[in-house]
Design a protein around this motif. Structure first.
Motif, PDB file in Angstrom:
ATOM      1  N   ASP A   1      81.485 -24.033  48.364  1.00 30.43           N
ATOM      2  CA  ASP A   1      82.583 -23.263  47.787  1.00 30.43           C
ATOM      3  C   ASP A   1      83.883 -23.466  48.567  1.00 30.43           C
ATOM      4  OD1 ASP A   1      83.214 -20.964  45.798  1.00 30.43           O
ATOM      5  OD2 ASP A   1      84.017 -20.254  47.702  1.00 30.43           O
ATOM      6  N   LEU A   2      84.986 -23.580  47.847  1.00 31.43           N
ATOM      7  CA  LEU A   2      86.293 -23.833  48.453  1.00 31.43           C
ATOM      8  C   LEU A   2      87.114 -22.567  48.684  1.00 31.43           C
ATOM      9  CD1 LEU A   2      87.588 -26.978  46.496  1.00 31.43           C
ATOM     10  CD2 LEU A   2      87.151 -26.847  48.950  1.00 31.43           C
ATOM     11  N   MET A   3      86.630 -21.413  48.225  1.00 26.86           N
ATOM     12  CA  MET A   3      87.490 -20.241  48.149  1.00 26.86           C
ATOM     13  C   MET A   3      88.062 -19.813  49.496  1.00 26.86           C
ATOM     14  SD  MET A   3      88.841 -18.593  45.758  1.00 26.86           S
ATOM     15  CE  MET A   3      87.729 -18.984  44.413  1.00 26.86           C
ATOM     16  N   SER A   4      87.258 -19.832  50.547  1.00 26.10           N
ATOM     17  CA  SER A   4      87.762 -19.420  51.855  1.00 26.10           C
ATOM     18  C   SER A   4      88.877 -20.348  52.337  1.00 26.10           C
ATOM     19  CB  SER A   4      86.618 -19.404  52.867  1.00 26.10           C
ATOM     20  OG  SER A   4      87.096 -19.051  54.155  1.00 26.10           O
ATOM     21  N   SER A   5      88.721 -21.651  52.092  1.00 22.94           N
ATOM     22  CA  SER A   5      89.759 -22.608  52.488  1.00 22.94           C
ATOM     23  C   SER A   5      91.036 -22.382  51.682  1.00 22.94           C
ATOM     24  CB  SER A   5      89.256 -24.039  52.268  1.00 22.94           C
ATOM     25  OG  SER A   5      88.107 -24.291  53.038  1.00 22.94           O
ATOM     26  N   ILE A   6      90.891 -22.105  50.412  1.00 27.65           N
ATOM     27  CA  ILE A   6      92.060 -21.857  49.566  1.00 27.65           C
ATOM     28  C   ILE A   6      92.796 -20.610  50.035  1.00 27.65           C
ATOM     29  CG2 ILE A   6      92.771 -21.179  47.237  1.00 27.65           C
ATOM     30  CD1 ILE A   6      90.592 -23.079  46.177  1.00 27.65           C
ATOM     31  N   GLU A   7      92.050 -19.563  50.372  1.00 20.32           N
ATOM     32  CA  GLU A   7      92.695 -18.354  50.891  1.00 20.32           C
ATOM     33  C   GLU A   7      93.523 -18.683  52.137  1.00 20.32           C
ATOM     34  OE1 GLU A   7      91.645 -13.935  52.764  1.00 20.32           O
ATOM     35  OE2 GLU A   7      90.035 -15.194  51.984  1.00 20.32           O
ATOM     36  N   THR A   8      92.945 -19.455  53.048  1.00 10.48           N
ATOM     37  CA  THR A   8      93.664 -19.804  54.276  1.00 10.48           C
ATOM     38  C   THR A   8      94.930 -20.589  53.967  1.00 10.48           C
ATOM     39  OG1 THR A   8      91.584 -19.861  55.500  1.00 10.48           O
ATOM     40  CG2 THR A   8      93.465 -20.956  56.510  1.00 10.48           C
ATOM     41  N   LEU A   9      94.871 -21.518  53.023  1.00  6.39           N
ATOM     42  CA  LEU A   9      96.052 -22.304  52.674  1.00  6.39           C
ATOM     43  C   LEU A   9      97.138 -21.430  52.064  1.00  6.39           C
ATOM     44  CD1 LEU A   9      94.366 -25.533  51.268  1.00  6.39           C
ATOM     45  CD2 LEU A   9      95.527 -25.265  53.471  1.00  6.39           C
ATOM     46  N   THR A  10      96.765 -20.457  51.229  1.00  2.97           N
ATOM     47  CA  THR A  10      97.786 -19.570  50.661  1.00  2.97           C
ATOM     48  C   THR A  10      98.447 -18.744  51.758  1.00  2.97           C
ATOM     49  OG1 THR A  10      96.285 -17.702  50.184  1.00  2.97           O
ATOM     50  CG2 THR A  10      96.526 -19.391  48.470  1.00  2.97           C
ATOM     51  N   VAL A  11      97.658 -18.321  52.734  1.00  5.82           N
ATOM     52  CA  VAL A  11      98.219 -17.517  53.823  1.00  5.82           C
ATOM     53  C   VAL A  11      99.131 -18.378  54.706  1.00  5.82           C
ATOM     54  CG1 VAL A  11      97.633 -16.207  55.905  1.00  5.82           C
ATOM     55  CG2 VAL A  11      96.365 -15.824  53.780  1.00  5.82           C
ATOM     56  N   ILE A  12      98.750 -19.643  54.932  1.00  7.14           N
ATOM     57  CA  ILE A  12      99.625 -20.540  55.694  1.00  7.14           C
ATOM     58  C   ILE A  12     100.955 -20.732  54.969  1.00  7.14           C
ATOM     59  CG2 ILE A  12      99.948 -22.979  56.306  1.00  7.14           C
ATOM     60  CD1 ILE A  12      97.077 -23.002  57.298  1.00  7.14           C
ATOM     61  N   ALA A  13     100.903 -20.985  53.665  1.00  8.51           N
ATOM     62  CA  ALA A  13     102.136 -21.169  52.899  1.00  8.51           C
ATOM     63  C   ALA A  13     103.006 -19.922  52.958  1.00  8.51           C
ATOM     64  CB  ALA A  13     101.799 -21.511  51.446  1.00  8.51           C
TER      65      ALA A  13
ATOM     66  N   ALA B   1      90.191 -12.658  44.860  1.00  6.51           N
ATOM     67  CA  ALA B   1      89.044 -13.378  45.411  1.00  6.51           C
ATOM     68  C   ALA B   1      89.148 -13.463  46.930  1.00  6.51           C
ATOM     69  CB  ALA B   1      88.994 -14.783  44.823  1.00  6.51           C
ATOM     70  N   PHE B   2      90.253 -12.946  47.472  1.00  9.69           N
ATOM     71  CA  PHE B   2      90.525 -13.077  48.890  1.00  9.69           C
ATOM     72  C   PHE B   2      90.343 -11.725  49.585  1.00  9.69           C
ATOM     73  CE2 PHE B   2      93.808 -16.197  47.074  1.00  9.69           C
ATOM     74  CZ  PHE B   2      92.857 -17.176  46.927  1.00  9.69           C
ATOM     75  N   SER B   3      90.693 -11.682  50.875  1.00  7.79           N
ATOM     76  CA  SER B   3      90.557 -10.453  51.642  1.00  7.79           C
ATOM     77  C   SER B   3      91.772  -9.551  51.435  1.00  7.79           C
ATOM     78  CB  SER B   3      90.436 -10.784  53.128  1.00  7.79           C
ATOM     79  OG  SER B   3      91.646 -11.368  53.599  1.00  7.79           O
ATOM     80  N   SER B   4      91.598  -8.271  51.743  1.00 16.48           N
ATOM     81  CA  SER B   4      92.737  -7.353  51.678  1.00 16.48           C
ATOM     82  C   SER B   4      93.793  -7.731  52.715  1.00 16.48           C
ATOM     83  CB  SER B   4      92.270  -5.916  51.891  1.00 16.48           C
ATOM     84  OG  SER B   4      91.601  -5.774  53.135  1.00 16.48           O
ATOM     85  N   ALA B   5      93.368  -8.404  53.801  1.00 11.77           N
ATOM     86  CA  ALA B   5      94.340  -8.859  54.807  1.00 11.77           C
ATOM     87  C   ALA B   5      95.282  -9.902  54.212  1.00 11.77           C
ATOM     88  CB  ALA B   5      93.605  -9.429  56.019  1.00 11.77           C
ATOM     89  N   ALA B   6      94.766 -10.763  53.334  1.00 12.12           N
ATOM     90  CA  ALA B   6      95.624 -11.735  52.662  1.00 12.12           C
ATOM     91  C   ALA B   6      96.604 -11.025  51.745  1.00 12.12           C
ATOM     92  CB  ALA B   6      94.778 -12.737  51.875  1.00 12.12           C
ATOM     93  N   HIS B   7      96.117 -10.008  51.036  1.00 11.97           N
ATOM     94  CA  HIS B   7      97.015  -9.251  50.158  1.00 11.97           C
ATOM     95  C   HIS B   7      98.144  -8.612  50.956  1.00 11.97           C
ATOM     96  CE1 HIS B   7      98.262  -5.609  47.852  1.00 11.97           C
ATOM     97  NE2 HIS B   7      98.298  -6.514  46.878  1.00 11.97           N
ATOM     98  N   ASP B   8      97.854  -8.122  52.145  1.00  8.05           N
ATOM     99  CA  ASP B   8      98.896  -7.533  52.990  1.00  8.05           C
ATOM    100  C   ASP B   8      99.968  -8.568  53.334  1.00  8.05           C
ATOM    101  OD1 ASP B   8      97.511  -5.152  52.936  1.00  8.05           O
ATOM    102  OD2 ASP B   8      96.599  -5.420  54.917  1.00  8.05           O
ATOM    103  N   ILE B   9      99.543  -9.808  53.563  1.00 10.91           N
ATOM    104  CA  ILE B   9     100.504 -10.881  53.836  1.00 10.91           C
ATOM    105  C   ILE B   9     101.376 -11.136  52.612  1.00 10.91           C
ATOM    106  CG2 ILE B   9     100.727 -13.373  54.223  1.00 10.91           C
ATOM    107  CD1 ILE B   9     100.051 -12.032  56.779  1.00 10.91           C
ATOM    108  N   TYR B  10     100.763 -11.216  51.433  1.00 15.36           N
ATOM    109  CA  TYR B  10     101.541 -11.474  50.216  1.00 15.36           C
ATOM    110  C   TYR B  10     102.601 -10.392  50.009  1.00 15.36           C
ATOM    111  CZ  TYR B  10      97.296 -14.248  49.198  1.00 15.36           C
ATOM    112  OH  TYR B  10      96.227 -15.106  49.268  1.00 15.36           O
ATOM    113  N   VAL B  11     102.235  -9.147  50.249  1.00  6.62           N
ATOM    114  CA  VAL B  11     103.182  -8.041  50.091  1.00  6.62           C
ATOM    115  C   VAL B  11     104.340  -8.195  51.074  1.00  6.62           C
ATOM    116  CG1 VAL B  11     103.489  -5.548  50.397  1.00  6.62           C
ATOM    117  CG2 VAL B  11     101.492  -6.419  49.167  1.00  6.62           C
ATOM    118  N   LYS B  12     104.015  -8.518  52.309  1.00  4.33           N
ATOM    119  CA  LYS B  12     105.034  -8.673  53.356  1.00  4.33           C
ATOM    120  C   LYS B  12     106.045  -9.761  52.973  1.00  4.33           C
ATOM    121  CE  LYS B  12     105.121  -9.432  58.423  1.00  4.33           C
ATOM    122  NZ  LYS B  12     105.250  -8.039  58.869  1.00  4.33           N
TER     123      LYS B  12
END
Length: 422
Positions: free
Chosen positions: A259-271, A389-400
């Motif tokens: 599964d690629l989902m964890s890697s995709i989450e990390t890439l979105t957070v890096i961007a 599909a990601f963690s709530s920590a990723a959502h916090d980054i998107y909001v920020k």
């Protein structure tokens, strides 16, 4: 693998996207046409036809907001004034990066392929080869393609594929380069690799070398703009920029079948964190909106092609950050390390009605901007937040990140650039 759910776009959006063909994919020599991208955002924000027409009038005339700057107008589709070889399956790879003269011919080619094969099969057949050059035209061709696929616009998708073909720009890959690896399951973690790349003492010298080389006649004659000319130097095997990419940029991804989902989450957070740390640096914005485009295409690709596409994107983002002087990259690394810690404590999340309303309100607050990059960025972050599909920590980054880019200038005037909100 679960990817994006289908966007809830209106029935009339396709009529507007078809109208986008009334203007060329580029204007003022090398600037990319963003008209259709913001139509998609406006539609997602619930805008009516009057608002969408307003954006057409603003953007197609592109009135300069500064009296010191000339007006820049979108151009009508260009006619080809020479008898150019037709694009067919026999020669389509031979004409990549064809100095932009073949855009109309490639668009005709992909129009026919989509009509004959269907959009998904066309992407599976042609996108993998084109993804190698996604750094071309500052990510805009892959943005155009992916955003078209997201809303299932065949008119826009054939334009995007044609633009990927004619703006094709690899970065230290292909037959002139040896001993490179795009991705590996046993490479350092994505964030560790990012940290290692940008703590390298030679980064500043690479940026300087790229800048000086881009000012030479070989690059200025390409007439692709300062940023793109700097980026192109990374494909020159005679200079250290190419070797640096091939020595250092290998994206860690799970083996085929995983599964690629964890890697995709990390890439979105890096961007997202790179954008936030740089205070919304212009070309890093393109990195974020182009990742959305790549993710929209992934479900149509085979597993190896999915991994290659993500690796080409990561390579292009790294090169972009380097040539732009690595803006506040230490802050990016710090945010990424904190996110890793927060992610361990966080679980998956379900957006509440209040959060859904906040995202829509935030998106709608940007739709009067004359700078389309602002609503486009918020829209992508909103889509990632809704993916869930990601963690709530990723959502916090998107909001920020959304709060940072959507904050208006103190004056509140539309003509002020919303990015620089301090």
């Amino acid at each position: 693998m679960t990817f994006y759910s289908a966007p809830n776009y209106s029935k009339h959006l396709h009529d507007w996207l078809k109208r986008g063909r009334e203007w060329h994919i580029e204007y003022d020599d090398y600037l990319s046409n963003h008209l259709t991208h913001n139509w998609i955002v406006l539609d997602a924000a619930g805008a009516d036809d009057e608002k969408i027409q307003w954006w057409q009038e603003v953007y197609t005339s592109n009135h300069s907001l500064s009296p010191a700057e000339p007006q820049k107008m979108l151009a009508a589709p260009r006619s080809i004034l020479i008898d150019y070889t037709k694009i067919t399956d026999a020669n389509w790879l031979n004409n990549l990066q064809s100095i932009r003269i073949a855009f109309g011919l490639y668009r005709d080619f992909f129009d026919k392929k989509i009509a004959d094969m269907g959009l998904s099969a066309c992407l599976k057949r042609y996108y993998p080869a084109l993804s190698e050059g996604m750094a071309g035209a500052a990510f805009h061709p892959v943005i155009h393609t992916g955003w078209a696929v997201d809303v299932d616009s065949e008119d826009m998708a054939s334009e995007g594929l044609a633009y990927m073909a004619t703006a094709f720009q690899p970065l230290a890959t292909g037959p002139n380069h040896s001993k490179y690896q795009l991705w590996s399951f046993d490479a350092p973690s994505i964030i560790e690799a990012f940290k290692q790349i940008f703590t390298n003492n030679g980064i500043a010298e690479l940026a300087k070398k790229a800048h000086l080389l881009s000012k030479t006649e070989d690059y200025t004659d390409l007439n692709k703009g300062g940023f793109q000319q700097r980026l192109i130097t990374f494909n020159n095997p005679e200079h250290p920029m190419a070797q640096f990419l091939n020595d250092n940029v290998v994206l860690k991804l799970p083996a085929i079948g995983s599964d690629l989902m964890s890697s995709i989450e990390t890439l979105t957070v890096i961007a997202a964190t790179a954008l936030y740390s740089s205070d919304n640096e212009f070309f890093i914005v393109h990195g974020l909106t182009s990742l959305h485009g790549v993710l929209c295409v992934l479900p149509h690709l085979g597993e190896a092609a999915q991994r290659d596409a993500l690796a080409y994107w990561f390579r292009a983002l790294v090169a972009t950050i380097i040539v732009q002087g690595s803006p506040s990259v230490e802050k990016t690394v710090s945010l990424l390390e904190k996110w890793l810690v927060d992610k361990e404590k966080a679980g998956e999340y379900q957006l509440t009605d209040e959060q859904k309303a906040w995202w829509m309100k935030t998106l709608q607050s940007t739709t009067d901007s004359y700078d389309e990059h602002v609503p486009k960025t918020v829209y992508v972050l909103k889509r990632w937040a809704e993916w869930q599909a990601f963690s709530s920590a990723a959502h916090d980054i998107y909001v920020k990140v959304a709060r940072n880019i959507a904050m208006p200038n103190a004056s509140g005037r539309l003509e002020d650039n919303l990015w620089f909100n301090r």
